[in-house]
Motif scaffolding. Sequence first.
Motif, PDB file in Angstrom:
ATOM      1  N   ALA A  77       0.801  -0.872  -0.717  1.00 56.13           N
ATOM      2  CA  ALA A  77      -0.054  -0.336  -0.202  1.00 56.13           C
ATOM      3  C   ALA A  77       0.964   1.438  -0.042  1.00 56.13           C
ATOM      4  CB  ALA A  77      -0.629  -0.259   1.225  1.00 56.13           C
ATOM      5  N   LEU A  78       0.559   2.039  -1.204  1.00 53.34           N
ATOM      6  CA  LEU A  78       1.717   4.069  -1.212  1.00 53.34           C
ATOM      7  C   LEU A  78       0.374   4.312  -0.314  1.00 53.34           C
ATOM      8  CD1 LEU A  78       2.879   3.506  -4.534  1.00 53.34           C
ATOM      9  CD2 LEU A  78       4.005   2.852  -2.397  1.00 53.34           C
ATOM     10  N   GLY A  79       0.177   4.596   1.284  1.00 52.87           N
ATOM     11  CA  GLY A  79      -0.529   5.422   2.125  1.00 52.87           C
ATOM     12  C   GLY A  79      -2.324   4.602   1.431  1.00 52.87           C
ATOM     13  N   SER A  80      -3.608   5.751   1.438  1.00 51.00           N
ATOM     14  CA  SER A  80      -4.947   5.663   0.844  1.00 51.00           C
ATOM     15  C   SER A  80      -4.729   6.013  -0.104  1.00 51.00           C
ATOM     16  CB  SER A  80      -5.325   6.544   1.812  1.00 51.00           C
ATOM     17  OG  SER A  80      -5.035   7.745   1.897  1.00 51.00           O
ATOM     18  N   ILE A 112      13.505 -11.274  -8.312  1.00 51.63           N
ATOM     19  CA  ILE A 112      12.876  -9.923  -9.113  1.00 51.63           C
ATOM     20  C   ILE A 112      12.624  -8.837  -7.837  1.00 51.63           C
ATOM     21  CG2 ILE A 112      11.473 -11.499 -10.926  1.00 51.63           C
ATOM     22  CD1 ILE A 112       8.930 -10.196  -9.201  1.00 51.63           C
ATOM     23  N   MET A 113      12.961  -7.776  -8.078  1.00 53.33           N
ATOM     24  CA  MET A 113      12.771  -6.910  -7.898  1.00 53.33           C
ATOM     25  C   MET A 113      11.371  -5.946  -8.464  1.00 53.33           C
ATOM     26  SD  MET A 113      12.612  -3.036  -7.853  1.00 53.33           S
ATOM     27  CE  MET A 113      12.998  -2.834  -9.942  1.00 53.33           C
ATOM     28  N   TRP A 114      10.118  -5.375  -7.762  1.00 55.45           N
ATOM     29  CA  TRP A 114       8.854  -4.979  -8.391  1.00 55.45           C
ATOM     30  C   TRP A 114       8.612  -4.022  -7.191  1.00 55.45           C
ATOM     31  CZ3 TRP A 114       4.342  -4.938  -5.404  1.00 55.45           C
ATOM     32  CH2 TRP A 114       4.884  -5.194  -3.461  1.00 55.45           C
ATOM     33  N   GLY A 115       8.521  -2.644  -8.115  1.00 56.68           N
ATOM     34  CA  GLY A 115       7.531  -1.472  -7.219  1.00 56.68           C
ATOM     35  C   GLY A 115       6.847  -0.919  -8.026  1.00 56.68           C
ATOM     36  N   GLY A 116       6.756   0.277  -7.666  1.00 61.03           N
ATOM     37  CA  GLY A 116       5.982   1.556  -7.742  1.00 61.03           C
ATOM     38  C   GLY A 116       5.701   2.572  -7.869  1.00 61.03           C
ATOM     39  N   SER A 117       4.810   3.769  -8.054  1.00 61.62           N
ATOM     40  CA  SER A 117       4.269   5.334  -7.033  1.00 61.62           C
ATOM     41  C   SER A 117       3.028   5.852  -7.402  1.00 61.62           C
ATOM     42  CB  SER A 117       5.705   6.290  -8.105  1.00 61.62           C
ATOM     43  OG  SER A 117       5.859   6.198  -8.816  1.00 61.62           O
ATOM     44  N   TYR A 118       3.454   6.604  -6.605  1.00 65.68           N
ATOM     45  CA  TYR A 118       1.740   7.262  -7.050  1.00 65.68           C
ATOM     46  C   TYR A 118       2.194   8.828  -6.176  1.00 65.68           C
ATOM     47  CZ  TYR A 118      -2.497   9.643  -6.621  1.00 65.68           C
ATOM     48  OH  TYR A 118      -3.842  10.620  -6.464  1.00 65.68           O
ATOM     49  N   SER A 119       1.634  10.303  -5.987  1.00 59.24           N
ATOM     50  CA  SER A 119       2.224  11.114  -6.767  1.00 59.24           C
ATOM     51  C   SER A 119       4.080  10.961  -6.383  1.00 59.24           C
ATOM     52  CB  SER A 119       1.998  11.721  -6.089  1.00 59.24           C
ATOM     53  OG  SER A 119       1.304  13.572  -5.606  1.00 59.24           O
ATOM     54  N   GLN A 145       5.308   9.208  -3.579  1.00 60.83           N
ATOM     55  CA  GLN A 145       5.173   8.318  -3.176  1.00 60.83           C
ATOM     56  C   GLN A 145       5.769   7.133  -3.544  1.00 60.83           C
ATOM     57  OE1 GLN A 145       2.339   7.463  -0.128  1.00 60.83           O
ATOM     58  NE2 GLN A 145       1.604   9.195   0.569  1.00 60.83           N
ATOM     59  N   TRP A 146       6.539   6.377  -3.162  1.00 64.69           N
ATOM     60  CA  TRP A 146       7.637   5.507  -3.872  1.00 64.69           C
ATOM     61  C   TRP A 146       7.581   4.460  -3.245  1.00 64.69           C
ATOM     62  CZ3 TRP A 146       8.924   4.315  -8.821  1.00 64.69           C
ATOM     63  CH2 TRP A 146       9.626   2.983  -9.059  1.00 64.69           C
ATOM     64  N   TYR A 147       8.044   2.874  -3.037  1.00 70.53           N
ATOM     65  CA  TYR A 147       8.089   1.629  -2.605  1.00 70.53           C
ATOM     66  C   TYR A 147       9.218   0.290  -3.909  1.00 70.53           C
ATOM     67  CZ  TYR A 147       8.197  -3.111  -1.295  1.00 70.53           C
ATOM     68  OH  TYR A 147       8.431  -4.188  -1.030  1.00 70.53           O
ATOM     69  N   GLU A 148       9.952   0.092  -4.256  1.00 69.64           N
ATOM     70  CA  GLU A 148      10.618  -0.949  -4.883  1.00 69.64           C
ATOM     71  C   GLU A 148      11.165  -1.804  -3.243  1.00 69.64           C
ATOM     72  OE1 GLU A 148      14.991  -0.025  -5.866  1.00 69.64           O
ATOM     73  OE2 GLU A 148      13.607   1.027  -7.162  1.00 69.64           O
ATOM     74  N   SER A 149      10.933  -2.791  -3.728  1.00 68.68           N
ATOM     75  CA  SER A 149      10.888  -4.649  -3.222  1.00 68.68           C
ATOM     76  C   SER A 149      12.389  -4.729  -3.137  1.00 68.68           C
ATOM     77  CB  SER A 149      10.081  -5.221  -3.960  1.00 68.68           C
ATOM     78  OG  SER A 149      10.708  -5.715  -4.871  1.00 68.68           O
ATOM     79  N   PRO A 150      12.858  -5.758  -2.191  1.00 66.80           N
ATOM     80  CA  PRO A 150      14.338  -6.104  -2.243  1.00 66.80           C
ATOM     81  C   PRO A 150      14.336  -6.779  -3.442  1.00 66.80           C
ATOM     82  CG  PRO A 150      13.475  -6.271  -0.733  1.00 66.80           C
ATOM     83  CD  PRO A 150      12.692  -5.642  -1.272  1.00 66.80           C
ATOM     84  N   TRP A 151      15.280  -7.737  -4.134  1.00 65.38           N
ATOM     85  CA  TRP A 151      15.062  -8.934  -4.927  1.00 65.38           C
ATOM     86  C   TRP A 151      14.869  -9.869  -3.900  1.00 65.38           C
ATOM     87  CZ3 TRP A 151      16.060  -7.719  -9.291  1.00 65.38           C
ATOM     88  CH2 TRP A 151      16.857  -6.473  -9.388  1.00 65.38           C
ATOM     89  N   CYS A 205       3.679  -9.579 -13.312  1.00 66.39           N
ATOM     90  CA  CYS A 205       2.838  -8.600 -13.825  1.00 66.39           C
ATOM     91  C   CYS A 205       2.933  -7.599 -12.812  1.00 66.39           C
ATOM     92  CB  CYS A 205       1.377  -9.062 -14.601  1.00 66.39           C
ATOM     93  SG  CYS A 205       0.970  -7.412 -15.058  1.00 66.39           S
ATOM     94  N   VAL A 206       3.456  -6.150 -12.657  1.00 64.56           N
ATOM     95  CA  VAL A 206       2.994  -5.144 -12.028  1.00 64.56           C
ATOM     96  C   VAL A 206       1.864  -4.375 -11.804  1.00 64.56           C
ATOM     97  CG1 VAL A 206       4.207  -3.745 -10.096  1.00 64.56           C
ATOM     98  CG2 VAL A 206       5.341  -5.505 -10.486  1.00 64.56           C
ATOM     99  N   VAL A 207       0.938  -3.763 -11.216  1.00 55.60           N
ATOM    100  CA  VAL A 207       0.437  -2.858 -11.270  1.00 55.60           C
ATOM    101  C   VAL A 207       0.266  -1.769 -10.312  1.00 55.60           C
ATOM    102  CG1 VAL A 207      -2.247  -2.538 -12.208  1.00 55.60           C
ATOM    103  CG2 VAL A 207      -1.318  -4.309 -13.447  1.00 55.60           C
ATOM    104  N   THR A 208       0.498  -0.643  -9.991  1.00 54.76           N
ATOM    105  CA  THR A 208       0.235   0.495  -9.270  1.00 54.76           C
ATOM    106  C   THR A 208      -1.552   0.937  -9.635  1.00 54.76           C
ATOM    107  OG1 THR A 208       1.964   0.876  -9.393  1.00 54.76           O
ATOM    108  CG2 THR A 208       0.558   2.284  -7.725  1.00 54.76           C
TER     109      THR A 208
END
Length: 136
Positions: A50-53, A117-124, A126-132, A67-70
């Motif tokens: 979650a990227l906050g609310s 794999i590394m996966w992640g995403g952002s909104y405005s 806020q950002w998240y990136e997983s470890p491997w 597959c990654v979707v934000t």
Amino acid sequence: MGDIKRSATFALGMAATLAASVALSSPAVAASSPIEACGGGSYHVIDSKALGSYATIYLLYNGSTNCVVTWKQGSYVGNSAWVSAVVQVYGSPRVVNSGYFGYYAGPVKVKAPGKCIMWGGSYSGQWYESPWEHCG
């Protein structure tokens, strides 16, 4: 002067044709779920963050492809804020989809059975990136 008018008319006609083809090729309705955005079928959620609310980043898998979707949520759905989705197989370039989207970023996909794999995403902002991870 006649040649200039003909050239301008031709250019405007081509621009209108191009605009119409882009409008017709765009999806009429956004996907209704992250699974649908990835293509449905046997995709299932194996991780999320979650990227906050504002949005949730979903990592899905179908036995061979990640597959990654934000996915935007709540009152943030439909607004045009910067959103991104990213996935990377260890040792390969990142696959990224980002822009001012109203509903979600992605899908971004990689074939990675048995690979980290590394996966992640952002909104405005806020950002998240997983470890491997998800190596097995």
